[in-house]
Design a protein around this motif. Structure first.
Motif, PDB file in Angstrom:
ATOM      1  N   ARG A  75       1.180  -1.038   0.004  1.00 43.39           N
ATOM      2  CA  ARG A  75       0.321   0.131   0.105  1.00 43.39           C
ATOM      3  C   ARG A  75       0.786   1.546   0.318  1.00 43.39           C
ATOM      4  O   ARG A  75      -0.066   2.018  -0.843  1.00 43.39           O
ATOM      5  N   ARG A  76       1.847   1.280   0.783  1.00 43.15           N
ATOM      6  CA  ARG A  76       2.944   1.978   1.058  1.00 43.15           C
ATOM      7  C   ARG A  76       3.241   2.882  -0.551  1.00 43.15           C
ATOM      8  O   ARG A  76       3.551   3.896  -0.697  1.00 43.15           O
ATOM      9  N   PHE A  77       3.994   1.704  -0.642  1.00 50.57           N
ATOM     10  CA  PHE A  77       4.633   0.960  -1.964  1.00 50.57           C
ATOM     11  C   PHE A  77       3.915   2.044  -3.091  1.00 50.57           C
ATOM     12  O   PHE A  77       4.152   2.934  -4.177  1.00 50.57           O
ATOM     13  N   VAL A  78       2.462   1.943  -3.478  1.00 51.75           N
ATOM     14  CA  VAL A  78       1.383   2.470  -4.312  1.00 51.75           C
ATOM     15  C   VAL A  78       1.019   3.481  -3.996  1.00 51.75           C
ATOM     16  O   VAL A  78       1.800   4.291  -5.579  1.00 51.75           O
ATOM     17  N   GLU A  79       0.861   4.277  -3.108  1.00 46.36           N
ATOM     18  CA  GLU A  79       0.989   6.067  -2.155  1.00 46.36           C
ATOM     19  C   GLU A  79       2.359   6.753  -2.950  1.00 46.36           C
ATOM     20  O   GLU A  79       2.186   7.538  -3.948  1.00 46.36           O
ATOM     21  N   LEU A  80       3.317   6.054  -2.934  1.00 46.04           N
ATOM     22  CA  LEU A  80       4.731   6.518  -3.787  1.00 46.04           C
ATOM     23  C   LEU A  80       4.967   6.511  -4.732  1.00 46.04           C
ATOM     24  O   LEU A  80       5.017   7.218  -5.608  1.00 46.04           O
ATOM     25  N   VAL A  81       3.752   5.491  -5.445  1.00 42.16           N
ATOM     26  CA  VAL A  81       3.943   4.844  -6.895  1.00 42.16           C
ATOM     27  C   VAL A  81       2.952   6.122  -7.443  1.00 42.16           C
ATOM     28  O   VAL A  81       4.153   7.617  -8.388  1.00 42.16           O
ATOM     29  N   LEU A  82       2.073   6.256  -7.299  1.00 46.00           N
ATOM     30  CA  LEU A  82       1.413   7.178  -7.419  1.00 46.00           C
ATOM     31  C   LEU A  82       1.772   9.120  -6.800  1.00 46.00           C
ATOM     32  O   LEU A  82       1.285   9.732  -7.821  1.00 46.00           O
ATOM     33  N   ASP A  83       2.427   9.375  -5.376  1.00 40.77           N
ATOM     34  CA  ASP A  83       2.437  10.300  -5.517  1.00 40.77           C
ATOM     35  C   ASP A  83       4.318  10.814  -6.756  1.00 40.77           C
ATOM     36  O   ASP A  83       3.826  12.331  -6.673  1.00 40.77           O
ATOM     37  N   HIS A  84       4.363  10.032  -7.181  1.00 41.12           N
ATOM     38  CA  HIS A  84       5.497  10.677  -8.307  1.00 41.12           C
ATOM     39  C   HIS A  84       4.972  10.516  -9.611  1.00 41.12           C
ATOM     40  O   HIS A  84       6.273  10.753 -10.984  1.00 41.12           O
ATOM     41  N   GLY A  85       3.638   9.809  -9.368  1.00 39.74           N
ATOM     42  CA  GLY A  85       3.595  10.239 -11.380  1.00 39.74           C
ATOM     43  C   GLY A  85       3.796   8.914 -11.914  1.00 39.74           C
ATOM     44  O   GLY A  85       3.967   8.977 -13.191  1.00 39.74           O
ATOM     45  N   ARG A  86       3.932   8.008 -11.202  1.00 42.20           N
ATOM     46  CA  ARG A  86       4.585   6.699 -11.964  1.00 42.20           C
ATOM     47  C   ARG A  86       4.030   5.409 -12.128  1.00 42.20           C
ATOM     48  O   ARG A  86       4.549   4.588 -12.262  1.00 42.20           O
ATOM     49  N   GLU A  87       2.852   5.450 -11.843  1.00 49.15           N
ATOM     50  CA  GLU A  87       1.413   4.425 -12.288  1.00 49.15           C
ATOM     51  C   GLU A  87       1.448   4.336 -13.064  1.00 49.15           C
ATOM     52  O   GLU A  87       1.433   2.578 -13.682  1.00 49.15           O
ATOM     53  N   GLU A  88       1.895   4.638 -14.331  1.00 40.13           N
ATOM     54  CA  GLU A  88       2.153   3.481 -15.479  1.00 40.13           C
ATOM     55  C   GLU A  88       3.705   2.740 -15.677  1.00 40.13           C
ATOM     56  O   GLU A  88       2.721   2.008 -16.579  1.00 40.13           O
ATOM     57  N   PHE A  89       4.190   2.589 -14.863  1.00 44.22           N
ATOM     58  CA  PHE A  89       5.022   1.772 -14.809  1.00 44.22           C
ATOM     59  C   PHE A  89       5.145   0.631 -13.839  1.00 44.22           C
ATOM     60  O   PHE A  89       6.061   0.189 -13.977  1.00 44.22           O
ATOM     61  N   ALA A  90       3.901   0.790 -12.845  1.00 48.30           N
ATOM     62  CA  ALA A  90       3.075  -0.455 -12.060  1.00 48.30           C
ATOM     63  C   ALA A  90       3.965  -2.091 -12.572  1.00 48.30           C
ATOM     64  O   ALA A  90       4.754  -2.185 -12.070  1.00 48.30           O
ATOM     65  N   TYR A  91       2.971  -1.913 -13.474  1.00 51.93           N
ATOM     66  CA  TYR A  91       3.130  -3.064 -13.814  1.00 51.93           C
ATOM     67  C   TYR A  91       4.113  -3.675 -14.301  1.00 51.93           C
ATOM     68  O   TYR A  91       5.162  -4.808 -13.824  1.00 51.93           O
ATOM     69  N   ARG A  92       5.070  -3.270 -14.665  1.00 49.11           N
ATOM     70  CA  ARG A  92       6.820  -3.192 -15.262  1.00 49.11           C
ATOM     71  C   ARG A  92       7.302  -3.185 -13.540  1.00 49.11           C
ATOM     72  O   ARG A  92       8.322  -4.300 -13.367  1.00 49.11           O
ATOM     73  N   MET A  93       7.412  -2.648 -12.669  1.00 50.60           N
ATOM     74  CA  MET A  93       7.859  -2.711 -10.931  1.00 50.60           C
ATOM     75  C   MET A  93       7.218  -3.919 -10.546  1.00 50.60           C
ATOM     76  O   MET A  93       8.560  -4.438  -9.983  1.00 50.60           O
TER      77      MET A  93
END
Length: 181
Positions: A75-93
């Motif tokens: 959950r914290r990781f998802v929030e970090l990814v969203l805060d930095h605008g990197r959600e389009e990379f979430a799958y590849r992460m």
């Protein structure tokens, strides 16, 4: 899979965090679940890349993609990814995390492809065959069906392939006949 610089950096950071908090195995399970969710529904990536979808909705999507296993670290990781605008990379992460974890724990992926669904006892024999050929390796098995094989099976472990399919035997026979002309 080449995950790129951004996904790999985030995955490395997540792995380091997970190791420090003794959560690496749990996060590995979550990563596999997220990967599976995205593979089942490729439209998830389109939603994450859409700038008109609210971050709260993207967060819900990423947490739902993790299934019931979404823990506080994820959950914290998802929030970090969203805060930095990197959600389009979430799958590849998640792919990169899975690869980092597998490399660190010497896990090999064994994929068995058969022409039709096999009896569980026969599939277990194939698992034992592979385990015997790769003694000392930790193997994770996956299975699929490809009717083009006609019969038999194909086993892929990392970059090693054992092809005992009827279609392969027919192709080898065809090549032999062509060479004998």
């Amino acid at each position: 899979m080449d995950n790129g610089l951004i996904p790999h950096r985030y995955a490395k950071a997540l792995y380091k965090y997970a190791i420090e908090h003794n959560l690496s195995e749990e996060v590995y399970g979550i990563a596999k679940e997220v990967i599976h969710s995205f593979q089942k529904n490729p439209d998830l990536q389109k939603i994450l890349s859409n700038p008109f979808v609210k971050n709260d909705d993207k967060k819900k999507l990423l947490l739902t993609a993790a299934g019931n296993g979404a823990d506080d670290a994820y959950r914290r990781f998802v929030e970090l990814v969203l805060d930095h605008g990197r959600e389009e990379f979430a799958y590849r992460m998640m792919y990169a995390y899975r690869d980092i974890y597998r490399e660190a724990h010497h896990i090999s992926q064994a994929h068995i492809t058969t022409a039709s669904k096999l009896d569980p006892k026969l599939m277990e024999k194939l698992h034992k065959l592979v385990e015997g050929a790769f003694k000392g390796s930790v193997l994770e098995f996956s299975e699929s069906i490809n009717t083009d094989l006609i019969g038999g099976f194909v086993i892929d472990v990392d970059s090693v392939r054992m092809d005992a399919s009827v279609s392969n035997e027919l192709e080898q026979l065809r090549q032999t006949l062509l060479r004998s002309k």
